[in-house]
Scaffold this active site. Structure first.
Site, PDB file in Angstrom:
ATOM      1  N   GLU A   1      64.867  58.650   9.047  1.00  0.00           N
ATOM      2  CA  GLU A   1      63.915  59.496   8.315  1.00  0.00           C
ATOM      3  C   GLU A   1      64.024  59.085   6.859  1.00  0.00           C
ATOM      4  O   GLU A   1      65.003  59.405   6.195  1.00  0.00           O
ATOM      5  CB  GLU A   1      64.291  60.979   8.469  1.00  0.00           C
ATOM      6  CG  GLU A   1      64.475  61.453   9.896  1.00  0.00           C
ATOM      7  CD  GLU A   1      63.167  61.610  10.644  1.00  0.00           C
ATOM      8  OE1 GLU A   1      62.098  61.572  10.001  1.00  0.00           O
ATOM      9  OE2 GLU A   1      63.214  61.759  11.865  1.00  0.00           O
TER      10      GLU A   1
ATOM     11  N   CYS B   1      61.081  65.141   0.823  1.00  0.00           N
ATOM     12  CA  CYS B   1      60.531  63.901   1.384  1.00  0.00           C
ATOM     13  C   CYS B   1      59.022  63.997   1.587  1.00  0.00           C
ATOM     14  O   CYS B   1      58.321  63.002   1.441  1.00  0.00           O
ATOM     15  CB  CYS B   1      61.237  63.547   2.680  1.00  0.00           C
ATOM     16  SG  CYS B   1      61.135  64.832   3.931  1.00  0.00           S
TER      17      CYS B   1
HETATM   18  P1  NAD Z   1      70.527  57.444   0.033  1.00  0.00           P
HETATM   19  O1  NAD Z   1      69.942  56.521   1.034  1.00  0.00           O
HETATM   20  O2  NAD Z   1      71.065  56.877  -1.219  1.00  0.00           O
HETATM   21  O3  NAD Z   1      71.750  58.277   0.681  1.00  0.00           O
HETATM   22  C1  NAD Z   1      71.579  59.033   1.864  1.00  0.00           C
HETATM   23  C2  NAD Z   1      72.934  59.137   2.573  1.00  0.00           C
HETATM   24  O4  NAD Z   1      73.356  57.839   2.986  1.00  0.00           O
HETATM   25  C3  NAD Z   1      74.060  59.689   1.703  1.00  0.00           C
HETATM   26  O5  NAD Z   1      74.883  60.512   2.501  1.00  0.00           O
HETATM   27  C4  NAD Z   1      74.806  58.432   1.290  1.00  0.00           C
HETATM   28  O6  NAD Z   1      76.165  58.661   0.959  1.00  0.00           O
HETATM   29  C5  NAD Z   1      74.684  57.585   2.552  1.00  0.00           C
HETATM   30  N1  NAD Z   1      74.793  56.141   2.357  1.00  0.00           N
HETATM   31  C6  NAD Z   1      74.508  55.423   1.242  1.00  0.00           C
HETATM   32  N2  NAD Z   1      74.694  54.106   1.487  1.00  0.00           N
HETATM   33  C7  NAD Z   1      75.079  53.994   2.778  1.00  0.00           C
HETATM   34  C8  NAD Z   1      75.409  52.888   3.628  1.00  0.00           C
HETATM   35  N3  NAD Z   1      75.370  51.626   3.184  1.00  0.00           N
HETATM   36  N4  NAD Z   1      75.752  53.132   4.913  1.00  0.00           N
HETATM   37  C9  NAD Z   1      75.770  54.404   5.380  1.00  0.00           C
HETATM   38  N5  NAD Z   1      75.496  55.497   4.624  1.00  0.00           N
HETATM   39  C10 NAD Z   1      75.149  55.286   3.333  1.00  0.00           C
HETATM   40  O7  NAD Z   1      69.413  58.543  -0.213  1.00  0.00           O
HETATM   41  P2  NAD Z   1      69.195  59.432  -1.512  1.00  0.00           P
HETATM   42  O8  NAD Z   1      68.465  58.611  -2.492  1.00  0.00           O
HETATM   43  O9  NAD Z   1      70.434  60.087  -1.911  1.00  0.00           O
HETATM   44  O10 NAD Z   1      68.201  60.557  -0.891  1.00  0.00           O
HETATM   45  C11 NAD Z   1      66.884  60.664  -1.212  1.00  0.00           C
HETATM   46  C12 NAD Z   1      66.022  59.879  -0.221  1.00  0.00           C
HETATM   47  O11 NAD Z   1      66.037  60.529   1.051  1.00  0.00           O
HETATM   48  C13 NAD Z   1      64.559  59.837  -0.628  1.00  0.00           C
HETATM   49  O12 NAD Z   1      64.072  58.533  -0.451  1.00  0.00           O
HETATM   50  C14 NAD Z   1      63.883  60.800   0.343  1.00  0.00           C
HETATM   51  O13 NAD Z   1      62.522  60.538   0.569  1.00  0.00           O
HETATM   52  C15 NAD Z   1      64.719  60.605   1.569  1.00  0.00           C
HETATM   53  N6  NAD Z   1      64.576  61.735   2.486  1.00  0.00           N
HETATM   54  C16 NAD Z   1      63.826  61.571   3.622  1.00  0.00           C
HETATM   55  C17 NAD Z   1      63.637  62.632   4.491  1.00  0.00           C
HETATM   56  C18 NAD Z   1      62.776  62.490   5.734  1.00  0.00           C
HETATM   57  O14 NAD Z   1      62.843  63.351   6.592  1.00  0.00           O
HETATM   58  N7  NAD Z   1      61.981  61.438   5.853  1.00  0.00           N
HETATM   59  C19 NAD Z   1      64.236  63.870   4.217  1.00  0.00           C
HETATM   60  C20 NAD Z   1      64.992  64.002   3.058  1.00  0.00           C
HETATM   61  C21 NAD Z   1      65.151  62.933   2.185  1.00  0.00           C
END
Ligand code: NAD
Length: 544
Positions: free
Chosen positions: A277, A311
């Site tokens: 997502e 999102c």
């Molecule tokens: P991010 O991808 O930086 O981090 C998300 C999670 O992934 C965190 O827990 C982080 O610690 C972990 N993470 C980071 N690098 C990783 C790796 N290499 N391997 C495994 N885990 C890792 O996301 P963010 O920028 O903090 O969050 C915002 C984003 O989330 C926005 O792009 C938003 O649109 C998206 N989002 C999408 C939805 C949906 O349902 N489509 C819902 C909420 C947020």
């Protein structure tokens, strides 16, 4: 204001941020009695390091907690695997009972959760309450519908009456959930609840900034009667997330598209399932037949709920030029009236951005657009007078196509205006993005809006709404197309994604093999002629 609301919260049995008068904007300090039992739930060992999170309302430290090492993560998955074997054997109805109780607990203890969510994310209480409402609804939905989603199916066999064919849904085992900080309760539980209902265990790695809310969810599940080991929280950043993917049977990832690609690549190497997502650049089309006064409040909400850190939030307004001047004037007036505040009550329309990184990104997107000739119609300024990461709700006009804000997800309170002169152009503008998460169409003519929706390349389209009804219609799948993800959540989609199919075929004629051998024993083309006749009869009788 902060002082009063903290006192109210304490009086109502909430977690109660306590005001530190030394700090210019006040520092919320969580009570040790609340923190310790939550932090004790983290799967961690001696010497794994610590993480300190801060309160976005003030920028001051909120909590320091131990993080999980790669070994801690591996050990959590082993514990989860053991617990899962017994859990999967329980009748679905028993597992559903936990979800029913969880839904009640979340509603009853909402003030605790609301305080934690606000203190960790800096969002307004209204946006925090959306999380309570969502989880209560998702829990009830799967508790009531889960048995039907998981029911085995009978399908026709190869030879009628002689083959009994059943298709079952089996749990995958241990699901690794990795979630961001923007909706910490929703994203801790919305995949975990169907996963648990389907007989899986879940190990969750939340964003470090919102670990307490995830731990609160673990405590609530415990209190709802979930047996030990089935929902565990590991703490930390990317390292803990990467370690989790190494051990689980399916990864349910929510976060940015950039990280999603890495997660998908590793899941692909391990040949485990991944639901992704991801981000979006969502657009909302305002057709010329709308009643402008009536639609403005809903469209403001679609763009600025949770300060745009949502999102499915709208970042691009596509407005029919016949009403553009009137719409933009009224929209901008309403945006300027939005109330920003760190209040722990329902008085604020909009809260803070969650981190310095978010503030930097929003500022950079707006500055880049201005440098390329865009005009600010509202906002465009950091509101340090309200709190360190507050940013004014911003409307940008005349944004050139090359501007970063026109193409990349801002994930903040910034919306751009684009004028179009027909539905055709609106569809072209809406689809002109690598993302495909969500879109909205506002028109009095619903059949027309549905025709437009059919041409939009997103996983969901709201008509005459921003996102609330779409997200809240939990029987229907929601998920991204294109660079916004793979798979979906809600309804049957979560159950399908978090289970494996198993086909069990029972042969009712134990002599079928011998009969076929005897047939081939006749030699020549006799066997193929007999079988061709049998297949022809089946065709005539329309047997499949
Ligand atoms: P991010 O991808 O930086 O981090 C998300 C999670 O992934 C965190 O827990 C982080 O610690 C972990 N993470 C980071 N690098 C990783 C790796 N290499 N391997 C495994 N885990 C890792 O996301 P963010 O920028 O903090 O969050 C915002 C984003 O989330 C926005 O792009 C938003 O649109 C998206 N989002 C999408 C939805 C949906 O349902 N489509 C819902 C909420 C947020």
């Amino acid at each position: 204001m902060i002082d009063d609301t903290a006192a109210d919260a304490a009086a109502s049995g909430a977690v109660g941020g306590v005001l530190d008068p030394e700090h210019p904007q006040g520092t919320f300090v969580l009570e040790p009695g609340v923190m310790a039992p939550l932090v004790a739930r983290i799967a961690t060992s001696e010497g794994s390091g610590t993480h300190r999170s801060m309160c976005p309302f003030t920028g001051a430290p909120l909590v320091t907690f131990p993080v999980s090492s790669a070994d801690d993560v591996a050990a959590s998955v082993v514990r989860a695997r053991v617990a899962q074997r017994t859990w999967a054997r329980l009748p679905v109805r028993d597992r559903a009972g936990v979800l029913q109780r969880l839904g009640r607990i979340v509603l009853e203890r909402q003030s605790e959760a609301l305080d934690l969510i606000q203190l960790e994310t800096g969002k307004s209480r209204r946006a925090a309450f959306e999380e309570i409402a969502d989880i209560a609804q998702v829990a009830r939905h799967y508790a009531v519908r889960g048995e039907r989603y998981l029911a085995s199916r009978r399908v026709g066999g190869m030879v009628p009456l002689l083959a009994g064919v059943q298709v079952h849904r089996r749990p995958v085992g241990v699901v690794g959930a990795i979630s961001p900080w923007n909706y910490p309760l929703v994203l801790a539980l919305s995949e975990a609840l169907p996963a648990l209902l389907a007989g899986n265990a879940v190990v969750l790695k939340p964003d470090p900034q919102t670990t307490l809310t995830a731990l609160w969810a673990a405590e609530a599940l415990d209190d709802a009667g979930l047996p030990a080991g089935l929902f565990q929280v590991v703490a930390g950043g990317p390292d803990a997330g990467e370690a989790l993917i190494e051990h689980v049977d399916h990864v349910a990832f929510t976060g940015s598209t950039a990280t999603g690609r890495k997660v998908a690549a590793r899941a692909g190497e391990r040949l485990i399932g991944a639901t992704l997502e991801l981000g979006g650049k969502n657009a909302l089309y305002v057709a010329e037949d709308v009643d402008v006064d009536a639609v403005v409040p809903g469209i403001v909400r679609a763009c600025f709920s949770n300060a745009g850190q949502l999102c499915v939030s709208v970042e691009r307004l596509v407005v029919h030029e016949a009403i553009a001047d009137e719409f933009v004037a009224k929209f901008v007036r309403a945006v300027r009236n939005l109330r920003l505040s760190p209040a722990l009550d329902y008085s604020a329309d909009i809260g803070s951005l969650t981190s310095a990184a978010q503030l930097d990104k929003v500022t950079a997107h707006v500055d880049d657009a201005l440098a390329r000739g865009a005009r600010v119609l509202a906002g465009g300024v950091h509101r340090a007078d309200v709190g360190p990461y507050f940013y004014a709700p911003t409307v940008l006009d005349d944004v050139p196509a090359q501007a970063v804000v026109a193409r990349e997800e801002t994930f903040g309170p910034v919306v751009t205006i684009t004028r179009v002169d027909c539905d055709e152009d609106a569809v072209t503008v809406i689809n002109d993005t690598p993302y495909g998460l969500h879109a909205a169409v506002w028109s009095r003519d619903v059949p027309r809006a549905r025709r437009v929706a059919a041409r939009i390349e997103t996983g969901s389209v709201a008509i005459n709404d921003g996102y609330t009804m779409t997200w809240g219609s939990v029987s229907a799948p929601i998920g991204g197309w294109k660079a916004s993800g793979l798979g979906g959540r809600h309804g049957a989609a979560s159950i399908t994604g978090l289970t494996r199919q198993q086909t069990v075929v029972t042969s009712r004629g134990t002599r079928i093999g011998a009969t076929l051998d005897n047939l081939y024993g006749l030699g020549g083309d006799t066997p193929s002629r007999v079988l061709t006749t049998a297949l022809g009869v089946m065709r005539k009788l329309r047997m499949s």
